[in-house]
Design a protein around this motif. Structure first.
Motif, mmCIF file in Angstrom:
data_model
loop_
_atom_site.group_PDB
_atom_site.id
_atom_site.type_symbol
_atom_site.label_atom_id
_atom_site.label_comp_id
_atom_site.label_asym_id
_atom_site.label_seq_id
_atom_site.Cartn_x
_atom_site.Cartn_y
_atom_site.Cartn_z
ATOM 1 N N ALA A 1 2.276 -8.110 -2.298
ATOM 2 C CA ALA A 1 3.416 -7.758 -1.450
ATOM 3 C C ALA A 1 3.837 -6.313 -1.701
ATOM 4 C CB ALA A 1 4.578 -8.709 -1.717
ATOM 5 N N ALA A 2 3.862 -5.895 -2.984
ATOM 6 C CA ALA A 2 4.257 -4.524 -3.322
ATOM 7 C C ALA A 2 3.246 -3.520 -2.781
ATOM 8 C CB ALA A 2 4.398 -4.380 -4.836
ATOM 9 N N THR A 3 1.964 -3.827 -2.920
ATOM 10 C CA THR A 3 0.944 -2.888 -2.434
ATOM 11 C C THR A 3 0.915 -2.832 -0.908
ATOM 12 O OG1 THR A 3 -0.773 -4.607 -2.576
ATOM 13 C CG2 THR A 3 -0.485 -3.165 -4.493
ATOM 14 N N ASP A 4 1.204 -3.944 -0.249
ATOM 15 C CA ASP A 4 1.254 -3.948 1.220
ATOM 16 C C ASP A 4 2.377 -3.046 1.727
ATOM 17 O OD1 ASP A 4 -0.875 -5.675 1.326
ATOM 18 O OD2 ASP A 4 0.327 -7.470 1.762
ATOM 19 N N VAL A 5 3.538 -3.102 1.059
ATOM 20 C CA VAL A 5 4.666 -2.245 1.436
ATOM 21 C C VAL A 5 4.283 -0.772 1.254
ATOM 22 C CG1 VAL A 5 6.999 -1.539 0.780
ATOM 23 C CG2 VAL A 5 6.448 -3.971 0.994
ATOM 24 N N GLY B 1 2.467 4.505 3.705
ATOM 25 C CA GLY B 1 1.595 5.645 3.454
ATOM 26 C C GLY B 1 1.654 6.158 2.036
ATOM 27 N N GLU B 2 2.180 5.339 1.134
ATOM 28 C CA GLU B 2 2.292 5.735 -0.274
ATOM 29 C C GLU B 2 1.015 5.351 -1.035
ATOM 30 O OE1 GLU B 2 4.801 7.159 -1.852
ATOM 31 O OE2 GLU B 2 6.441 7.065 -0.396
ATOM 32 N N ASP B 3 0.898 5.882 -2.260
ATOM 33 C CA ASP B 3 -0.151 5.398 -3.151
ATOM 34 C C ASP B 3 0.020 3.895 -3.310
ATOM 35 O OD1 ASP B 3 -2.199 6.141 -5.511
ATOM 36 O OD2 ASP B 3 -0.803 4.608 -6.231
ATOM 37 N N ILE B 4 -1.066 3.152 -3.299
ATOM 38 C CA ILE B 4 -0.990 1.694 -3.261
ATOM 39 C C ILE B 4 -0.220 1.114 -4.444
ATOM 40 C CG2 ILE B 4 -3.178 1.286 -4.478
ATOM 41 C CD1 ILE B 4 -3.659 -1.003 -2.443
ATOM 42 N N ASP B 5 -0.237 1.802 -5.591
ATOM 43 C CA ASP B 5 0.433 1.290 -6.785
ATOM 44 C C ASP B 5 1.753 1.999 -7.093
ATOM 45 O OD1 ASP B 5 -1.308 -0.796 -7.588
ATOM 46 O OD2 ASP B 5 -2.733 0.670 -8.364
#
Length: 435
Positions: free
Chosen positions: A113-117, A122-126
């Protein structure tokens, strides 16, 4: 067969009426069932994943512990403790981390859920993802497996974590069990019948919707003011109301004594009972159940040392299980006392025996005794006088084979300088040496 049931309570926020109806009340009722050994813990390490405000963490732990105790949790019957008071849980978390696949953690719902957001923004996935969030399921697995819980009541959103705990337990058993099942494989228990209480606006009662009814906060006045804000239709006194379309009736149902009381309330609404009168009756109904609890809650909040004492006693009970079990797990993975292995078999056996705690039996003044000593000769455990030598021998055998579990009811005392945890660890070493 006794079943162990474990319930974790996240220590963020202040409980509201929905929490009481949906989680607190049914869990306390279930803990009174025969054949059930219940473990309730304040998940304060989990809270650190979501909250970095120390004052809020401290206050929430106190309020939530006081709420459960005021609501009737029987600490004589259940084991009620803080997660952070059981250091064996964090050590077990590391043992489990070492056998958990990273790919499995990549698939955890909270992390995804955090990585999807982040991906959508358009942010770094982590970005903003801590290792606490990423490894949350492993800590949850340690909470469960430390006490070999058979059943874990959870919402549907937590079922994946129970499945992960099962997978990790199976992997650990396979790698280190040597034919034994070190861990019980837990089952998720989804309680479909547990009520989800609607809030003031009809949506699920939640602080995120700002539609909650306080459980204790604000006293009876706060309860009245909240109930007065429950949204109803515009039908006037004397006009028939539809009880099946009213979330006020759903809340009433959660507190009514029986089906007859529920039906009577519905019939009166259909006959034209005014919404104002209906709300007054709802307040009286809720207050009849919550009022005495609120008084106990206020007493506990005024004397936090009583809550602390209950939690410390719960930690003692929990560690009586956790300490010897962790010693067994350490032995299983190879974290064992060092003994010579190159000596001839006879000398090797003598060296290994000398490195272990030892029971000694003797007779004195017509009575029989036994004592447990450390490898260095310190007395850890001393029996009281026993009439028969056979009985003394039977107790020694039980302590060697059952470990700390046999301490309950045993005719023993320990030296004031030896903490109980030392005794339990010594017994666990003896149990492991016989495997």
């Amino acid at each position: 067969m006794t079943e162990r049931v474990l319930t974790g309570i996240t220590t963020t926020g202040t409980p509201h009426l929905g929490n009481y109806v949906g989680a607190i009340r049914p869990a306390i009722v279930a803990s009174r069932a025969p054949g059930v050994e219940s473990f309730f813990f304040l998940a304060d390490y989990h809270a650190l994943i979501k909250c970095d405000d120390p004052a809020r963490i401290e206050r929430s732990r106190l309020e939530i512990a006081a709420t459960w105790l005021a609501a009737g949790l029987d600490t004589q019957r259940v084991t009620f403790y803080r997660q952070s008071d059981i250091p064996e849980i964090t050590e077990l978390t590391w043992l489990l981390t070492c056998v958990t696949a990273k790919g499995q953690m990549n698939r955890a719902h909270a992390y995804k859920a955090a990585t999807d957001v982040n991906a959508a923004a358009g942010e770094d996935i982590d970005a903003g993802v801590t290792m606490g969030l990423f490894c949350y399921p492993i800590l949850m697995a340690a909470d469960i497996l430390m006490f070999n819980a058979h059943r874990v009541p959870v919402g549907r959103d937590q079922v994946q974590h129970i499945e992960m705990a099962r997978d990790v337990a199976q992997r650990f058993n396979h790698l280190f069990g040597a034919g034994r099942e070190l861990f019980v494989l837990p089952q998720a228990e989804i309680e479909e019948a547990v009520a989800t209480l609607p809030g003031l606006d009809g949506r699920k009662m939640s602080k995120s919707y700002d539609n909650t009814i306080p459980l204790f906060e604000g006293g009876e006045r706060g309860l009245k003011e909240a109930v007065a804000r429950i949204v109803t239709d515009s039908r006037l006194p004397g006009e028939p109301k539809d009880p099946d379309a009213s979330h006020l009736v759903t809340i009433y149902d959660a507190f009514a004594a029986d089906d007859a009381a529920r039906q009577t309330f519905r019939d009166e609404l259909r006959a034209g009972l005014a919404w104002g009168e209906a709300k007054q009756r709802l307040v009286a109904l809720i207050e009849g159940e919550i009022g005495p609890m609120r008084a106990r809650y206020a007493e506990l909040m005024a004397h936090p040392e009583r809550i602390e004492a209950a939690l410390q006693e719960g930690a003692r009970k929990a560690r009586a299980i956790a300490t010897p079990f962790l010693a067994e797990l350490r032995h299983a993975v190879g974290l064992r006392p060092m003994v010579a292995v190159a000596a001839p078999a006879k000398a090797q056996a003598a060296t290994a025996k000398a490195a272990l705690p030892d029971f000694k039996q003797y007779r004195e003044g017509g009575a029989f005794f036994f004592k447990l000593t450390s490898p260095q000769g310190a007395v850890l455990l001393q029996s009281t006088p026993i009439a028969e030598g056979r009985e003394a021998g039977a107790w020694v055998k039980r302590l060697k084979t059952e470990g700390a579990a046999a301490l309950e009811g045993a005719p023993v005392q320990w030296d004031a300088s030896a903490e109980r945890v030392q005794v339990e660890a010594a017994l666990a070493t003896l149990v492991a040496a016989q495997d």
